[in-house]
Design a protein around this motif. Structure first.
Motif, PDB file in Angstrom:
ATOM      1  N   GLY A 139      39.224  51.804  42.771  1.00 58.79           N
ATOM      2  CA  GLY A 139      39.029  50.460  42.251  1.00 58.79           C
ATOM      3  C   GLY A 139      37.874  50.211  41.261  1.00 58.79           C
ATOM      4  N   PHE A 140      36.750  50.669  41.688  1.00 61.66           N
ATOM      5  CA  PHE A 140      35.337  50.168  40.841  1.00 61.66           C
ATOM      6  C   PHE A 140      35.548  51.026  39.455  1.00 61.66           C
ATOM      7  CE2 PHE A 140      32.970  48.940  44.896  1.00 61.66           C
ATOM      8  CZ  PHE A 140      32.853  47.577  44.329  1.00 61.66           C
ATOM      9  N   THR A 141      36.374  52.267  39.480  1.00 61.30           N
ATOM     10  CA  THR A 141      36.367  52.905  38.274  1.00 61.30           C
ATOM     11  C   THR A 141      37.492  52.540  37.514  1.00 61.30           C
ATOM     12  OG1 THR A 141      37.630  54.746  39.299  1.00 61.30           O
ATOM     13  CG2 THR A 141      35.109  55.207  39.225  1.00 61.30           C
ATOM     14  N   THR A 142      38.134  51.541  37.931  1.00 60.89           N
ATOM     15  CA  THR A 142      39.437  51.123  37.521  1.00 60.89           C
ATOM     16  C   THR A 142      40.693  52.033  37.406  1.00 60.89           C
ATOM     17  OG1 THR A 142      38.911  51.263  35.088  1.00 60.89           O
ATOM     18  CG2 THR A 142      38.177  49.330  36.124  1.00 60.89           C
ATOM     19  N   THR A 143      40.616  52.844  38.157  1.00 57.57           N
ATOM     20  CA  THR A 143      41.469  54.129  38.294  1.00 57.57           C
ATOM     21  C   THR A 143      43.007  53.564  38.544  1.00 57.57           C
ATOM     22  OG1 THR A 143      39.881  55.784  38.216  1.00 57.57           O
ATOM     23  CG2 THR A 143      42.171  56.626  38.829  1.00 57.57           C
ATOM     24  N   GLY A 144      43.018  53.192  39.861  1.00 56.32           N
ATOM     25  CA  GLY A 144      44.142  52.693  40.563  1.00 56.32           C
ATOM     26  C   GLY A 144      44.871  53.551  41.379  1.00 56.32           C
ATOM     27  N   ILE A 188      39.611  42.987  43.526  1.00 58.53           N
ATOM     28  CA  ILE A 188      38.273  42.631  42.975  1.00 58.53           C
ATOM     29  C   ILE A 188      37.258  43.760  42.602  1.00 58.53           C
ATOM     30  CG2 ILE A 188      35.845  41.775  43.937  1.00 58.53           C
ATOM     31  CD1 ILE A 188      37.341  39.433  42.943  1.00 58.53           C
ATOM     32  N   THR A 189      37.500  45.047  43.329  1.00 56.09           N
ATOM     33  CA  THR A 189      36.889  46.156  42.921  1.00 56.09           C
ATOM     34  C   THR A 189      37.363  46.493  41.482  1.00 56.09           C
ATOM     35  OG1 THR A 189      38.727  47.688  43.798  1.00 56.09           O
ATOM     36  CG2 THR A 189      36.685  47.004  45.377  1.00 56.09           C
ATOM     37  N   HIS A 190      38.607  46.247  41.165  1.00 59.25           N
ATOM     38  CA  HIS A 190      38.944  46.514  39.700  1.00 59.25           C
ATOM     39  C   HIS A 190      38.113  45.417  38.751  1.00 59.25           C
ATOM     40  CE1 HIS A 190      42.000  49.510  39.994  1.00 59.25           C
ATOM     41  NE2 HIS A 190      42.910  48.792  40.209  1.00 59.25           N
ATOM     42  N   PHE A 191      37.976  44.252  39.182  1.00 57.17           N
ATOM     43  CA  PHE A 191      37.512  43.168  38.477  1.00 57.17           C
ATOM     44  C   PHE A 191      35.920  43.490  38.259  1.00 57.17           C
ATOM     45  CE2 PHE A 191      34.864  39.247  38.316  1.00 57.17           C
ATOM     46  CZ  PHE A 191      35.435  38.592  37.180  1.00 57.17           C
TER      47      PHE A 191
END
Lengths: 481, 481
Positions: A108-113, A133-136
């Motif tokens: 999420g935090f690395t916006t990998t998905g 939110i981790t993506h955000f």
């Protein structure tokens, strides 16, 4: 000697900020009353207490940041956030295993998905919200990192951009990091807000619209639905396509648009190549699906465009399973995992700017061979590229391919087949999500062996932070002196 | 304007030389009395007549060679030889299809060793001999090309070597191409002679020993047996390993040995890396086969060493099917297809020297990041590498990976699966032979679609001639002026 107190202070601030987002997802949980409330509250307190203490104890540490402190902070922030951010999954029992929860969080935090969750729709809303939110947060972090912090260290996608734009002084937004960050975040928030509204106009509920907008603009890819975007209307799919395209665009260009300088957007070479590559590959895929496989025309085009944009921008949403397409299309999608979109966007991977510099150098070599005694410097947009920039790009791409090869090798050692291993390594390094074989767009990462998940987590971190930021911490040069 | 008369004269000489080799294989055919005699004789005449005419008509054309004529000659020689050289296969009816015959021939001349023949042992001896002679000729051509001609054009593996050795004047053999060529050919013939004797001492008949020696020293890979080297004794397998190692060594080093300067051999950094890489990968494979798969120790070691040396030197002989090994070993063998051995050897591919320069540049980048204002040039063996050499290497490797990707894409378009396509593209560009999937070490290229065989033939040519030599003919810069 590293200034550890300064590092601790910054990490303290980050943890406090993280706790605020956790309180927010606790609020969502309260709203839906699904029993994961205390998991969020407890996680928020676990962040708030040490974060608050660190912020208070070292509150008087001066704000000066050295290069070496910067490297340590950037690399550890993503790890620390993932270690604390996986608490809601574990405490709520939705992802009880630590490895899996950490994987989901760093993804999420690395916006990998890339996800380990098989039945996403069974998750409580608070957890779904936290997941988005981790993506955000990751997206917010990366635009500041890519556009403001990394160039300050002399590398990263945007420093290449500045190298290209050398001489065009107002291509740099503002010289000061803080001002730049605020402006970028405003663009970021406006894009999220706009997408949310457009999605709701298509009938998507606010909650899902918000989560999908977080995932789109951060080029993340977590959906609230088991079949990602496949079940939504063509209108919604087109909206997501447009906003994925935006997320892969250099954010500086939105600043130009805001200033009314539209022509500048299309003068940007990287942006033009970005659109051209998408057009060409979409045409190939559309042709195959529509003519050879006799699918309906508009649907073929939409499916093609969606997957191509999703992969090149490193978002990773899906409306079709490209691993079930003709082998040459699957292979083409595999190649796209190494592309990346524009520098200064939220997208991951190698990025078009770097491909462009390498491509230019190769073309120049032909000229140099015909005229061996002529001095032919490397130019982009008519401006010469300094040799140290070429060396940097060269080093980056070589390191990228080496780590990809080693990563895929590691995954085969822990038991993955070759295709799945190569797909998984490429897609996590590029921050995309879906890969090949057992980790294709309709599969997830649950079945990957535990050791493999740690390898993939490390690849996500490396890819997101442009390799050197992390790896320099392992270099003896860094610690010498 | 290109000097076409000079080009025609050189190609005429080449055709006359080719006819002599065809007469020789006719002699072999006569000796065994197997009915392919007239196929060789007729092919020889088809070469001799136009070749002789061209040589005679333009006999007075001066010997001066320009860069541009050089590029045209080098690229066309391999194609012309393959067009004429496939006649014996067609006329004898052993490979009646033109595409297949051309594929087999260019595979021979480029010392790749990829074959379309399923039952090799059923071929008449004259044809088998001709098949091995194509390796012999290709190997002779490449050492002159790599060590004498390409550096004159300012590129190729050996020019990198010279770049490394800049300052060590007598690392260059002799300044004059003709003298250098003669010396190299002597080394080449001595190695072939030595291997033939050692193989015969192990009980291999003269004919097979000679054919295998041609294939080994040219790093080709055509065998006279259906199961390649697998059916031979351990002694013979070790002999082949040793001579494959020699074929992958910079031929300059043999000159040093001959001069009694042994220490210089082990001072050569590329040679040491070459041996180290082989040792490390062999250890991994041996460990897996012996400990995890419980095979016998010596056999595991021999099998491991044989395949590793065969792939890294781009020979392509086989004693085992690595595609049936653990996936991580198969993947490791796939990576080896991109390695190549030493510059100035008969081996193909990217070569260790180039990997070394790129690796060095990446390491330097870490130093540069910690000390951004220091000027840190790229050094190998303590000697700085000029930036144009780094650019050349960069351009080469990027072009190599791009062509590999496009080639594999082309193969998936004509219907190959992704693994087989990637394996086939990598192995033909590297001049190795066996790939992955349907073109693994126990398979052959017969079933590859016709269009795929033309793609692979082009990849073999590109890889063998270091890409730029061929591609520059398609560059507008080449024809301008």
């Amino acid at each position: 000697m590293l200034n550890f107190r300064f590092i601790a202070k910054v990490l303290g601030h980050i943890l406090v900020a993280l706790s605020l987002f956790l309180f927010a997802s606790a609020g969502v949980s309260l709203l839906y009353g699904e029993g994961d409330f205390y998991a969020h509250i407890f996680s928020a307190l676990v962040c708030l207490v040490p974060g608050g203490i660190a912020s208070w104890v070292w509150r008087k540490v001066p704000k000066e940041i050295g290069r070496r402190e910067g490297f340590v902070i950037v690399s550890t922030v993503w790890v620390i956030m993932s270690l604390f951010g996986c608490l809601p999954y574990i405490l709520s029992g939705t992802i009880p295993n630590f490895t899996n929860a950490f994987f989901e969080t760093i993804s999420g935090f690395t916006t990998t998905g890339a996800s380990v969750v098989s039945d996403i729709e069974s998750l409580p809303h608070g957890i779904l919200f936290w997941r988005s939110i981790t993506h955000f947060i990751g997206g917010m972090g990366i635009i500041v990192l890519a556009v403001a912090i990394l160039p300050y260290f002399g590398f990263g996608g945007m420093s290449l951009y500045n190298a290209e734009a050398a001489g065009i002084s107002n291509d740099k937004l503002h010289p000061r990091i803080k001002q730049t960050a605020k402006l970028l975040w405003r663009i970021y928030l406006v894009l999220i807000g706009a997408e949310t509204i457009f999605l709701m106009l298509g009938g998507m509920p606010l909650f899902d619209a918000l989560c999908h907008s977080f995932a789109t603009i951060a080029s993340g890819g977590f959906s609230t639905q088991n079949d990602s975007i496949a079940g939504y209307s063509p209108y919604i799919q087109y909206i997501v396509i447009v906003f994925m395209l935006f997320a892969g665009t250099n954010f500086t260009l939105f600043y130009f648009v805001w200033k009314g300088n539209i022509s500048r957007v299309f003068e940007n070479r990287e942006f033009r190549v970005y659109l051209t590559v998408i057009a060409v590959i979409t045409a190939i895929v559309t042709f195959t699906l529509a003519i050879l496989d006799h699918h309906e025309g508009e649907e073929s085009f939409r499916t093609a465009l969606f997957q191509v944009v999703s992969l090149i921008t490193s978002t990773g949403f899906a409306t079709a399973d490209y691993t079930a397409w003709h082998p040459y299309l699957t292979y083409l999608m595999f190649l796209l995992l190494f592309s990346g979109a524009c520098a200064g966007s939220t997208s991951g991977g190698i990025k078009i700017m770097r491909h462009g510099i390498l491509f230019r150098n190769t073309l120049q070599e032909f000229k140099r061979m015909v005229h061996p005694h002529a001095v032919i410097p490397l130019r982009i947009n008519g401006k010469p590229i300094a040799s140290d920039v070429v060396y940097k790009v060269l080093a980056f791409v070589m390191l990228y391919m080496t780590i990809f090869s080693l990563g895929a090798f590691g995954l085969t050692v822990v038991g993955m087949d070759m295709d799945s291993a190569m797909g998984a390594a490429a897609t996590t390094m590029g921050g995309i999500g879906p890969g090949l074989g057992t980790v294709g767009p309709v599969d997830n990462y649950f079945a990957v062996p535990q050791a493999g998940k740690w390898i993939l987590s490390f690849l996500m971190l490396l890819g997101r932070l442009e390799l050197f930021t992390v790896l320099i911490l392992f270099s003896p040069h860094f610690w010498k002196k």
